[in-house]
Design a protein around this motif. Structure first.
Motif, PDB file in Angstrom:
ATOM      1  N   SER A   1      -8.258  -2.568   8.636  1.00 20.73           N
ATOM      2  CA  SER A   1      -8.670  -2.656   7.194  1.00 20.73           C
ATOM      3  C   SER A   1      -9.347  -1.142   6.902  1.00 20.73           C
ATOM      4  N   ARG A   2      -9.567  -0.367   7.778  1.00 23.41           N
ATOM      5  CA  ARG A   2     -10.259   1.058   7.661  1.00 23.41           C
ATOM      6  C   ARG A   2      -9.065   2.064   8.096  1.00 23.41           C
ATOM      7  N   TYR A   3      -8.318   1.862   8.860  1.00 23.08           N
ATOM      8  CA  TYR A   3      -7.290   3.013   9.313  1.00 23.08           C
ATOM      9  C   TYR A   3      -6.034   2.660   9.376  1.00 23.08           C
ATOM     10  N   THR A   4      -5.233   3.323   9.352  1.00 22.56           N
ATOM     11  CA  THR A   4      -3.581   3.243   9.492  1.00 22.56           C
ATOM     12  C   THR A   4      -3.332   3.361  10.964  1.00 22.56           C
ATOM     13  N   ILE A   5      -2.607   2.719  11.492  1.00 20.32           N
ATOM     14  CA  ILE A   5      -2.389   2.593  12.867  1.00 20.32           C
ATOM     15  C   ILE A   5      -1.034   2.657  13.389  1.00 20.32           C
ATOM     16  N   VAL A   6      -0.398   3.385  13.998  1.00 18.02           N
ATOM     17  CA  VAL A   6       1.153   3.408  14.692  1.00 18.02           C
ATOM     18  C   VAL A   6       0.910   2.954  16.006  1.00 18.02           C
TER      19      VAL A   6
ATOM     20  N   PRO B   1       0.895  -1.117   0.121  1.00 24.32           N
ATOM     21  CA  PRO B   1      -0.097  -0.046  -0.011  1.00 24.32           C
ATOM     22  C   PRO B   1       0.919   1.165   0.001  1.00 24.32           C
ATOM     23  N   PRO B   2       0.354   2.415  -0.140  1.00 22.92           N
ATOM     24  CA  PRO B   2       1.050   3.623  -0.490  1.00 22.92           C
ATOM     25  C   PRO B   2       1.464   4.038   1.131  1.00 22.92           C
ATOM     26  N   ALA B   3       2.277   4.945   1.104  1.00 22.30           N
ATOM     27  CA  ALA B   3       2.885   5.409   2.195  1.00 22.30           C
ATOM     28  C   ALA B   3       1.908   6.738   2.725  1.00 22.30           C
ATOM     29  N   VAL B   4       1.301   6.779   3.961  1.00 20.67           N
ATOM     30  CA  VAL B   4       0.818   7.684   4.667  1.00 20.67           C
ATOM     31  C   VAL B   4       1.569   8.729   5.318  1.00 20.67           C
ATOM     32  N   LEU B   5       2.668   8.107   5.756  1.00 20.60           N
ATOM     33  CA  LEU B   5       3.531   9.031   6.624  1.00 20.60           C
ATOM     34  C   LEU B   5       4.711   8.751   6.098  1.00 20.60           C
ATOM     35  N   ASP B   6       5.742   9.655   5.855  1.00 20.17           N
ATOM     36  CA  ASP B   6       7.084   9.395   4.946  1.00 20.17           C
ATOM     37  C   ASP B   6       8.175  10.252   6.154  1.00 20.17           C
ATOM     38  N   LEU B   7       8.788   9.545   6.944  1.00 15.66           N
ATOM     39  CA  LEU B   7       9.585  10.298   7.952  1.00 15.66           C
ATOM     40  C   LEU B   7      10.945  10.282   7.095  1.00 15.66           C
ATOM     41  N   GLN B   8      11.566  11.323   7.176  1.00 14.22           N
ATOM     42  CA  GLN B   8      12.940  11.517   6.614  1.00 14.22           C
ATOM     43  C   GLN B   8      14.058  12.026   7.514  1.00 14.22           C
ATOM     44  N   ALA B   9      14.834  11.361   7.975  1.00 15.32           N
ATOM     45  CA  ALA B   9      15.896  11.846   8.867  1.00 15.32           C
ATOM     46  C   ALA B   9      15.244  12.732   9.963  1.00 15.32           C
ATOM     47  N   VAL B  10      14.349  12.202  10.754  1.00 15.68           N
ATOM     48  CA  VAL B  10      13.607  12.999  11.736  1.00 15.68           C
ATOM     49  C   VAL B  10      14.475  12.990  12.988  1.00 15.68           C
ATOM     50  N   SER B  11      14.744  14.177  13.545  1.00 14.16           N
ATOM     51  CA  SER B  11      15.367  14.183  14.928  1.00 14.16           C
ATOM     52  C   SER B  11      14.426  15.323  15.764  1.00 14.16           C
ATOM     53  N   VAL B  12      14.580  14.643  16.993  1.00 10.98           N
ATOM     54  CA  VAL B  12      13.377  15.487  18.166  1.00 10.98           C
ATOM     55  C   VAL B  12      14.411  16.083  19.175  1.00 10.98           C
ATOM     56  N   LEU B  13      14.746  16.999  19.430  1.00 14.15           N
ATOM     57  CA  LEU B  13      15.492  17.538  20.547  1.00 14.15           C
ATOM     58  C   LEU B  13      14.793  18.461  21.584  1.00 14.15           C
TER      59      LEU B  13
ATOM     60  N   LYS C   1      12.054  15.779   8.044  1.00 15.23           N
ATOM     61  CA  LYS C   1      10.799  16.235   7.568  1.00 15.23           C
ATOM     62  C   LYS C   1      10.040  14.987   7.662  1.00 15.23           C
ATOM     63  N   ILE C   2       8.790  15.129   8.041  1.00 16.02           N
ATOM     64  CA  ILE C   2       7.547  14.411   8.064  1.00 16.02           C
ATOM     65  C   ILE C   2       6.667  14.653   7.206  1.00 16.02           C
ATOM     66  N   LEU C   3       6.557  13.797   6.052  1.00 20.15           N
ATOM     67  CA  LEU C   3       5.619  14.181   4.853  1.00 20.15           C
ATOM     68  C   LEU C   3       4.333  13.317   4.991  1.00 20.15           C
ATOM     69  N   PHE C   4       3.384  14.068   5.120  1.00 21.59           N
ATOM     70  CA  PHE C   4       1.936  13.505   5.073  1.00 21.59           C
ATOM     71  C   PHE C   4       1.192  14.270   3.998  1.00 21.59           C
ATOM     72  N   ALA C   5       0.606  13.123   2.933  1.00 23.31           N
ATOM     73  CA  ALA C   5       0.044  13.523   2.011  1.00 23.31           C
ATOM     74  C   ALA C   5       0.670  14.812   1.145  1.00 23.31           C
TER      75      ALA C   5
ATOM     76  N   VAL D   1      15.765   9.462  12.343  1.00 20.12           N
ATOM     77  CA  VAL D   1      14.838   8.321  11.985  1.00 20.12           C
ATOM     78  C   VAL D   1      14.323   8.490  10.643  1.00 20.12           C
ATOM     79  N   SER D   2      14.555   7.402   9.992  1.00 19.29           N
ATOM     80  CA  SER D   2      13.745   7.419   8.684  1.00 19.29           C
ATOM     81  C   SER D   2      13.148   6.233   8.333  1.00 19.29           C
ATOM     82  N   CYS D   3      11.793   6.253   8.051  1.00 17.80           N
ATOM     83  CA  CYS D   3      10.964   5.023   7.640  1.00 17.80           C
ATOM     84  C   CYS D   3       9.848   5.508   7.161  1.00 17.80           C
ATOM     85  N   GLN D   4       8.885   4.697   6.764  1.00 18.02           N
ATOM     86  CA  GLN D   4       7.419   4.913   5.966  1.00 18.02           C
ATOM     87  C   GLN D   4       6.484   4.357   6.783  1.00 18.02           C
ATOM     88  N   ILE D   5       5.274   4.874   6.866  1.00 18.84           N
ATOM     89  CA  ILE D   5       4.157   4.298   7.502  1.00 18.84           C
ATOM     90  C   ILE D   5       3.014   3.896   6.520  1.00 18.84           C
ATOM     91  N   LEU D   6       2.805   2.794   6.182  1.00 18.90           N
ATOM     92  CA  LEU D   6       1.862   2.417   5.061  1.00 18.90           C
ATOM     93  C   LEU D   6       0.587   2.255   5.511  1.00 18.90           C
TER      94      LEU D   6
END
Lengths: 266, 301, 292
Positions: A210-215, A18-30, A82-86, A40-45
């Motif tokens: 089936s209806r939602y994307t869950i993290v 499935p497509p990625a809903v959230l795309d994390l690109q080298a995310v750092s939180v300070l 970056k955190i890409l959402f749509a 952190v880089s990864c994709q939430i499908l």
């Protein structure tokens, strides 16, 4: 399961990726300059359950909260990457955090229903956001999706605080679902509950998939193994490994991952 | 429910306006303080162009409204001191004793009754205490001290003492209750009596809150107006006897306001001069009390 | 053995006795305050009850004690309660909300906090002087109900702010987070959840503040509330008198009858206070139930 069957399954999975809903690109939180999450880089499908596991203090909750900008309320917090959402950066210029949170919902560790009736708990957020449809229907739909409707349908106007812990948490799930979010974030939703309630909620998540994307952030590895499709393993702010849940738990690529999932630490 | 765009569709004007209103309301308090200070200082400075500060602060006769006029504030200050000290002598030991009873000896049931009663005492308007002083306390005192005047400082001090007693009692009680039970238990386990535990362990442990309560009570006594105006009279003097009529700073202010003092004259300005004095004295005490609370707040863990 | 049993025994007895007397002393003092309150109330009732009748409530003050009444003072006080509430409650709650929900931890917030604490300790008569100079003279509102209400509002504002802040602080953060995570703005969260939850505590603080305002005399004297008012105020700009002022006026007269009239006035004042507090308790219980 024979190796032929499992490789077939992997091929099938790849085809139906499935497509990625959230795309994390080298995310750092300070927090005030000190990194809690590092690159952190990864994709939430879509329509999958992604679990984030790791020892205490590894930054999993921080990472989760950055996905719906709940970290904004902490003094001195800053985000890099970056955190890409749509196709939009969640933290980009001109982005309204309120709009973000309307589309990305959250369920917290300790159930936190409003001190209002069950009905009003669900109806409040859609109401202030101008929901024009039938509120009764929305409430029933949300409670059904959270597997709570049958238990409370006759007492919708009683206080939510009269429910048991497990019921309250399902109410919080229903409340979040009423906003029809595109992503549902869950921060250790079962850690304050007894095993039976936990089992109920795990079953629930399976159906919601089936209806939602869950993290889901969890410190319970067995839970992650049971219900999630993808697993992210974090330690000390780093994303050590991310992949298929099957693969993470049976054939982890990193030694550290293997040590954690076999219970050697954490 | 929503489309995917997460950008602002427009400024949330409602939120901005509301936030502005809230900020404005919070600012009212700042404006009030500034207004008080500016007003008091401006008029006081005008006063000091007419009357020398030396005469004001060191003079011993206060006759501002008649000729020949004299502007020495010491009699007013002395009146205030008499009332305050007298009230403190009554309220501090008795208030502390009540606080000790409430926190160390009284059962929960008794507390449930006593605390509201103390709050009731604290809520009674000051005119009522003034009335009480004139019609009950002074006649009662007269049976013991026949020489006492109808308006006298002692009556005022007693009544103001009763007024500030609940304040001291409640605040000290809070301070003593904040001392953890474990400290008391440790002392009892060493074989101490309740008197020893209370006076040597609990009160010293909660001392900052207790002292702060004393200071707050004193500050209230200084600013107290109606009870002393009714009970103690309007005769500024420097006599050492508390059996005579005196005048406090606050009573003087009332006296001037009840008369028709033309604005702009020196007499009008005396209002501000003494009010400034009053304001800064109470401010000083309150600031010290807060400083004690924050600096010496005991950390029990 | 370092302790001689006889000596220690004797000493222990002394210490126990001391402790007992001390406990009794503290109890005595505390119950004396209760006793004192009872004496105070009894004294006032005895003095004033005889004068308390409909004629008293319905007449204006007069030079003749038999004809004197408290009508203008009572009406003036009621006007004041209403006006002070209308002015100070919204401003006070708003200020508290700003400090607790919107201000953050910066310098400005701390300065305002210290400022409010100091203002609550300023003697009421200083507020009277402020009111005189600003509302009566500068804004030329003269000796009207408006001047009185504005002055007293400034007086009670710090109390309302402090009490409201305490009430707001007791609302758990988790409620706010829940609301915010559902896509609500800060104000929506505050209005829908924080305010209703803290409402009982806020009401208690408001009633406390208003009760204090009703009993204050000095500021009203300063802004020129009259002591002999033989009419009822018809509008906020009218001159007025109030219960404590009338009481003070009567107490200051030498005649015994006027003192008794003062006692009757005090009874009326105390009843007004009682009713206000009862209203507060009622409101508190009603709003607390709804949250259950």
């Amino acid at each position: 399961m024979s190796s032929q069957e499992s490789s077939e399954q992997s091929r099938d999975k790849a085809k139906n990726q499935p497509p990625a809903v959230l795309d994390l690109q080298a995310v750092s939180v300070l927090y005030s300059g000190k990194p809690a999450v590092k690159k952190v880089s990864c994709q939430i499908l879509r329509n999958r359950i992604t679990a984030i596991i790791g020892p205490s203090g590894c930054g999993k909750s921080t990472l989760l909260r950055s996905l719906n900008r709940m970290n904004d309320f902490v003094d001195g917090v800053s985000i890099e990457g970056k955190i890409l959402f749509a196709d939009q950066d969640l933290y980009g210029k001109g982005v309204d955090p309120v709009e973000v949170r309307r589309r990305i919902g959250m369920v917290f560790q300790k159930p936190n229903p409003f001190p209002k009736s069950i009905y009003n708990n669900i109806a409040w957020a859609p109401g202030i956001n101008g929901y024009s449809g039938s509120m009764d229907e929305l409430v029933e739909r949300s409670l059904s999706q959270a597997a709570l409707w049958e238990e409370v349908k006759d007492r919708l106007h009683e206080s939510a605080l009269n429910l048991s812990g497990g019921q309250q948490q399902r109410l919080c799930i229903a409340r979040a679902l009423a906003m029809e979010p595109q992503v549902l974030l869950m921060d250790e939703p079962c850690s304050a509950l007894d095993p039976i309630s936990t089992a109920h909620i795990e079953d629930l998540l399976f159906e919601l998939k089936s209806r939602y994307t869950i993290v889901i952030v969890t410190h319970n590895m067995q839970q992650a193994a049971r219900i999630s499709d993808f697993t992210a393993f974090m330690e000390m702010g780093d994303l050590i490994e991310f992949g298929d849940t099957d693969q993470i738990f049976t054939r982890p690529l990193k030694k550290r991952t293997e040590e954690y999932v076999t219970g050697r630490f954490g | 429910m929503f489309n995917s765009s997460i950008h602002k569709s427009g400024k949330r004007w409602g939120e901005i306006l509301i936030k502005f209103w809230l900020w404005l309301c919070a600012g009212v308090s700042l404006v009030t303080t500034v207004a008080i200070i500016v007003l008091l200082l401006a008029e006081t400075l005008k006063f000091f162009t007419q009357v020398s500060p030396i005469e004001f602060f060191f003079g011993t006769r206060w006759v501002p409204l008649m000729q020949p006029s004299s502007f020495g504030v010491l009699p007013l200050l002395w009146g205030t001191i008499q009332i305050t000290v007298g009230a403190a002598i009554i309220a501090i030991p008795l208030g502390l004793a009540s606080a000790i009873y409430l926190s160390e000896y009284a059962s929960d049931k008794m507390r449930a009754w006593l605390k509201p009663i103390l709050e009731l005492l604290a809520g009674i308007p000051t005119v009522v205490y003034g009335y009480f002083a004139l019609t009950f306390v002074t006649p009662a005192l007269k049976t013991f001290i026949p020489d006492i005047q109808v308006f006298n400082a002692l009556s005022g001090a007693i009544v103001v003492g009763i007024m500030i007693l609940p304040t001291i009692a409640t605040l000290s009680d809070n301070a003593l209750r904040a001392v953890p039970v474990s400290l008391r238990q440790a002392a009892y386990a060493l074989g101490a009596t309740s008197y020893e535990v209370t006076t040597r362990v609990v009160v010293p442990a909660g001392l900052s809150g207790v002292i702060a309560s004393f200071l707050l009570g004193i500050s209230r006594a200084i600013g107290e107006t109606m009870a002393v105006t009714i009970a103690a009279g309007a005769t500024p003097n420097l006599s050492l006897s508390m059996l005579e009529s005196i005048q406090t700073i606050t009573a003087y202010i009332v006296q001037v306001s009840l008369g028709d003092t033309p604005s702009g004259g020196v007499a009008y300005q005396t209002l501000f001069a003494v009010a400034t004095l009053l304001f800064f004295i109470t401010l000083l005490i309150n600031v010290i009390s807060q400083w004690i609370l924050s600096r010496f707040r005991e950390v029990y863990d | 053995m370092a302790f001689s049993t006889e000596q220690a025994q004797a000493q222990l007895q002394k210490r126990h006795r001391k402790s007992l007397y001390f406990a009794r002393f503290c109890a005595f003092i505390t119950w004396s305050s209760v006793f004192l309150l009872a004496v105070l109330l009894m004294q006032i009732s005895i003095d004033g009850f005889g004068w308390l009748d409909w004629q008293f409530l319905d007449s204006f003050p007069s030079r003749f004690p038999e004809r004197a009444g408290i009508k203008s003072a009572l009406v003036g006080t009621l006007w004041l309660i209403l006006m002070i509430a209308v002015i100070s409650v919204p401003v006070g709650i708003s200020a508290a909300l700003y400090l607790e929900e919107f201000a953050g931890k910066g310098r400005l917030a701390k300065v305002i906090e210290v400022n409010v604490a100091n203002l609550s300790g300023v003697p009421s008569i200083v507020y009277g002087i402020l009111g005189l100079a600003i509302f009566v003279r500068f804004f030329a509102l003269e000796r009207s109900l408006v001047s009185g209400a504005l002055t007293m509002s400034l007086l009670v504002l710090p109390t309302i702010i402090i009490a409201s802040r305490e009430a707001i602080k007791t609302v758990p953060m988790s409620i706010r987070y829940a609301a915010l995570s559902l896509g609500a703005t800060r104000w929506q969260t505050t209005w829908s959840h924080v305010l209703p939850a803290s409402f009982p505590g806020i009401m208690t603080g408001v009633i406390l503040a208003l009760s204090r305002a009703i009993g204050e005399t000095a500021p009203l004297i300063m802004i020129g509330a009259l002591t002999f008012v033989a009419f009822l105020p018809q509008s906020p700009m009218d001159e007025f008198t109030a219960l404590p002022i009338q009481i003070y006026n009567w107490v200051s007269r030498p005649q015994q009858e006027f003192h008794q009239l003062a006692a009757a006035g005090i009874i009326v004042l105390l009843i007004v206070l009682l009713l206000m507090n009862a209203t507060a308790i009622y409101i508190r219980s009603k709003t607390e139930q709804r949250l259950k």
